[in-house]
Write an enzyme that holds these catalytic residues in place. Structure first.
Site, PDB file in Angstrom:
ATOM      1  CB  SER A 119      -0.922  -3.740   7.920  1.00 59.72           C
ATOM      2  OG  SER A 119      -1.986  -2.847   7.703  1.00 59.72           O
ATOM      3  CG  ASN A 167      -0.957 -15.144  21.072  1.00 62.04           C
ATOM      4  OD1 ASN A 167      -0.041 -15.025  21.882  1.00 62.04           O
ATOM      5  ND2 ASN A 167      -0.839 -14.798  19.803  1.00 62.04           N
ATOM      6  CE1 TYR A 193       0.304  -5.969  -2.010  1.00 62.92           C
ATOM      7  CE2 TYR A 193      -0.811  -4.001  -1.218  1.00 62.92           C
ATOM      8  CZ  TYR A 193      -0.311  -5.268  -0.993  1.00 62.92           C
ATOM      9  OH  TYR A 193      -0.457  -5.836   0.241  1.00 62.92           O
ATOM     10  CG  HIS A 232      -7.271  -2.578  10.093  1.00 64.71           C
ATOM     11  ND1 HIS A 232      -5.959  -2.186  10.205  1.00 64.71           N
ATOM     12  CD2 HIS A 232      -7.268  -3.609   9.205  1.00 64.71           C
ATOM     13  CE1 HIS A 232      -5.198  -2.934   9.429  1.00 64.71           C
ATOM     14  NE2 HIS A 232      -5.957  -3.809   8.817  1.00 64.71           N
ATOM     15  NE  ARG A 273      -0.262  -8.568   2.078  1.00 63.91           N
ATOM     16  CZ  ARG A 273      -0.965  -7.923   3.002  1.00 63.91           C
ATOM     17  NH1 ARG A 273      -2.142  -8.361   3.380  1.00 63.91           N
ATOM     18  NH2 ARG A 273      -0.469  -6.850   3.576  1.00 63.91           N
ATOM     19  CB  CYS A 331       0.541  -6.772  13.985  1.00 61.08           C
ATOM     20  SG  CYS A 331       1.647  -5.377  13.795  1.00 61.08           S
ATOM     21  N   GLY A 332      -0.245 -10.075  12.741  1.00 57.31           N
ATOM     22  CA  GLY A 332      -0.750 -11.377  13.183  1.00 57.31           C
ATOM     23  C   GLY A 332      -2.265 -11.461  13.347  1.00 57.31           C
ATOM     24  CG  ASP A 356      -7.807  -6.815   6.964  1.00 52.89           C
ATOM     25  OD1 ASP A 356      -6.943  -6.502   7.805  1.00 52.89           O
ATOM     26  OD2 ASP A 356      -7.958  -6.200   5.896  1.00 52.89           O
ATOM     27  CE  LYS A 414      -6.301  -3.375   4.489  1.00 49.65           C
ATOM     28  NZ  LYS A 414      -6.584  -3.790   5.868  1.00 49.65           N
ATOM     29  NE  ARG A 430      -2.393  -1.233   3.567  1.00 49.13           N
ATOM     30  CZ  ARG A 430      -1.802  -0.471   4.462  1.00 49.13           C
ATOM     31  NH1 ARG A 430      -1.768   0.845   4.310  1.00 49.13           N
ATOM     32  NH2 ARG A 430      -1.275  -0.986   5.541  1.00 49.13           N
TER      33      ARG A 430
HETATM   34  C1  OXD Z   1      -3.289  -4.412   5.313  1.00 48.92           C
HETATM   35  C2  OXD Z   1      -3.964  -5.565   4.692  1.00 48.92           C
HETATM   36  O1  OXD Z   1      -2.344  -3.855   4.719  1.00 48.92           O
HETATM   37  O2  OXD Z   1      -4.859  -6.124   5.330  1.00 48.92           O
HETATM   38  O3  OXD Z   1      -3.695  -4.026   6.415  1.00 48.92           O
HETATM   39  O4  OXD Z   1      -3.626  -5.920   3.548  1.00 48.92           O
HETATM   40 MN    MN Z   2      -5.406  -5.111   7.119  1.00 45.98          MN
END
Ligand code: OXD
Ligand code: MN
Length: 603
Positions: A267, A512, A216, A245, A385, A269-270, A294, A225, A86
């Site tokens: 984005s 977790n 992309y 998000h 991705r 981060c799991g 997401d 998004k 992005r």
């Molecule tokens: C991001 C995605 O960039 O979900 O947050 O692709």
């Molecule tokens: Mn995202």
């Protein structure tokens, strides 16, 4: 030029699903008059159409066929190397005034921006096909679902949108013939994929998006998004709901008691890993199910917050995904998956850093070059991705298609912080929870272009996605709380704290579950888990977490849960600096929260 392919001429019965809504037809004609495509392809989302587009994409090298025995119905796409993430610096919110876009968005005047973009789009599709994609975000029978149309000259976009959204007939039917119905207009063109002509522009007042110069995902799958978050958040404020998000997961105890949790992480981060978590041995009988990985659209009903996942697939980060880190994701991407920018092995399989097993002796890297384990470059791009349908997920929640959504018991805000932020703590109340979200920070990742590993404030993980003034967004969150008689409890988590030796203190992934269990217990009416009152919120003591069967020493647990007063003095100062940097838009109620936090440290 890579990815910019000539027109295709489909056989009868493909590419002719023209909708009847006059407003849609007028808009398509308007864009076609500017872009002058060779032909218009009206997508219906059918299997036959999809097969045709895959065949054409293979012919034009937009897709590379994978070994169909190893990864059935799956293909590889290589994006232009200048176009892999992005682009926040080229993303604009075009509200009539700069104040409406606020201090965290790039703003550009709508009239001038339309003129500039129309100039760039002039003749852009000459000799090429213009695709028109109807789609729905959300379960088709949901009162919260939204219809969008995306125009694009990229087959890759069409193929991805078919996975990520409910695409085709279903959307045309839902929209109907009312020319005044609400729907999103999204126009995309690859142009010449040049960073100089790359702009992702949102016009919230017109419910419109124009994206040019990129191929992309995050820049061009306009449902995601652009609509579900940036335009979505704008509509959500106007209409009294939340577009966030956030992943949504279900956690069911062995006794059959189920809670749903929504969690915001920046984005890469799991989120996908957490949404697909498999509990460790000690939690036998517990079931974690995925509603979304997401985005969450949440609305207030009977004083509770209910969430739907507007998407229909996952566009997840590949590197690091393995049967060890995320078995459900691995199973999801074993078939019917589009891969972008991963490596191709000599036997036609896909490979990436962190995949199970040894690296291949030779592969073709994401740029199309020879690669061996001795190569300096990564085989897969760090932001490579997978695009895979959510129905591939073995842990898909049975209520994912439920139109009214699932009731949310807890909201989690999480960041990637090496220090300061404890493993988990709970806000005292909703307004304090909003403060936790508003002051969230995280070390940057490869999901967006720019430096990786820098701590930046990322309120509610929405910094790149809030489509209006962030101060109004904070106020909207506070206002939503006033309508909730049974609000979710709000928590902060940090899986990424490091010890003195620079090593992660917490194992993360399936473990977790131990933190999730404490969170869920805190949401039970009789608060099954205890906690200590600390200046930053309710904090578990080491024995409040179920750690049986986990190989972790006491010292690490104590470090994970400790509040270092010096670090927190710096943190509070950073909150103040961040709020100041927003130039007076932060609601008084949140300023007061900061003062209260500072005061609690002095008690
Ligand atoms: C991001 C995605 O960039 O979900 O947050 O692709
Ligand atoms: Mn995202």
């Amino acid at each position: 030029m890579k990815n910019v392919a000539p027109a295709i001429f489909p056989p009868n019965g493909i590419g002719d699903a023209k909708p009847a809504n006059q407003a849609v037809l007028d808009w398509v004609n308007e864009i076609a008059a500017i872009t002058q495509p060779e032909n218009i392809f009206w997508c219906d989302g059918s299997e036959r159409e999809n097969e045709f587009l895959i065949a054409e994409s293979l012919k034009q090298n937009v897709l590379i066929e994978l070994n169909q025995e190893k990864v059935p119905h799956s293909y590889l796409h290589r994006s232009n190397p200048n176009d892999v993430a992005r682009v926040e610096q080229f993303t604009f919110v075009c509200t009539p005034t700069k104040e409406e876009a606020g201090p965290t968005n790039n703003w550009s005047e709508p009239g001038e921006t339309y003129t500039k973009l129309r100039g760039l789009l002039k003749g852009a599709m000459r000799g090429r096909t213009m695709f028109v994609i109807p789609y729905i975000m959300g379960p088709p029978d949901s009162p919260q679902a939204k219809v969008g149309f995306e125009i694009t000259d990229s087959k890759y976009v069409v193929l991805n949108m078919r996975i990520m959204t409910r695409m085709g007939e279903v959307a045309v039917k839902r929209l109907g013939n009312d020319p005044n119905a609400e729907w999103n207009r999204g126009a995309h063109s690859l142009l010449d994929i040049s960073p100089e002509r790359r702009f992702i522009c949102h016009f919230p007042q017109d419910n419109a998006i124009i994206s040019v110069g990129s191929g992309y995902g995050g820049n061009v799958l306009l449902s995601k998004k652009c609509l579900a978050l940036r335009i979505g958040s704008y509509l959500a404020r106007k209409q009294g709901w939340l577009a966030e998000h956030m992943l949504i997961l279900g956690a069911e105890s062995p006794e059959g008691k189920k809670h749903y949790v929504a969690a915001a992480f920046p984005s890469a981060c799991g989120k996908t890993n957490f949404a697909m978590l498999i509990p460790p041995e000690h939690f036998k009988g517990w079931k974690i199910t995925t509603v979304g990985d997401d985005i969450a659209w949440m609305q207030v009903r009977n004083g509770r917050l209910y969430a739907i996942n507007p998407e229909n697939g996952y566009f997840g980060v590949v590197p690091g995904t393995s049967y060890k880190s995320n078995p459900n994701a691995m199973r999801s991407i074993e078939h019917d998956t589009l891969y972008t920018n991963v490596a191709l092995t000599d036997d036609g399989d896909v490979w990436w850093e962190g995949k199970d097993g040894d690296p291949p002796a030779h592969a073709i890297d994401w740029r199309g070059n020879d690669w061996t384990p001795n190569s300096k470059e990564k085989a897969a791009h760090p932001n490579s991705r997978f695009t895979t349908p959510m129905r591939n997920n073995p842990a898909l929640d049975p209520d994912v298609e439920k139109g009214e959504g699932v009731p949310i018991s807890a909201i989690i805000f999480g960041g990637r912080r090496s220090d300061t932020a404890p493993l988990v703590y709970q806000a005292f109340d909703w307004a304090h929870g909003v403060y936790l979200g508003a002051t969230m920070a995280s070390e940057t990742t490869a999901a967006a272009t720019g430096a990786v590993g820098k701590v930046r404030r990322d309120p509610m993980a929405m910094l790149p996605f809030c489509g209006y003034n962030i101060g109004d967004y904070f106020q909207h969150w506070l206002d939503i709380g006033k309508r909730l008689t049974n609000p979710p409890q709000i928590f902060s988590v940090n899986w990424f704290r490091k010890g003195a030796g620079g090593k992660f203190l917490w194992p993360g992934f399936g473990e977790n579950m131990r933190v999730l269990k404490w969170i869920i217990d805190r949401c039970e009416e009789n608060q099954k888990a205890s906690a200590l009152e600390s200046p930053i919120g309710w904090l578990p003591s080491p024995h409040d977490l179920e750690l049986a069967g986990l190989d972790i020493d006491h010292k690490s647990v104590a470090e994970l849960l400790c509040i270092d007063h010096e670090e927190w003095q710096k943190e509070i100062a950073a909150h103040e600096k961040f709020f100041d940097s927003l130039g007076g838009v932060v609601p008084e109620e949140l300023q007061k929260q900061r003062e209260k936090l500072a005061a609690r440290f002095k008690e």
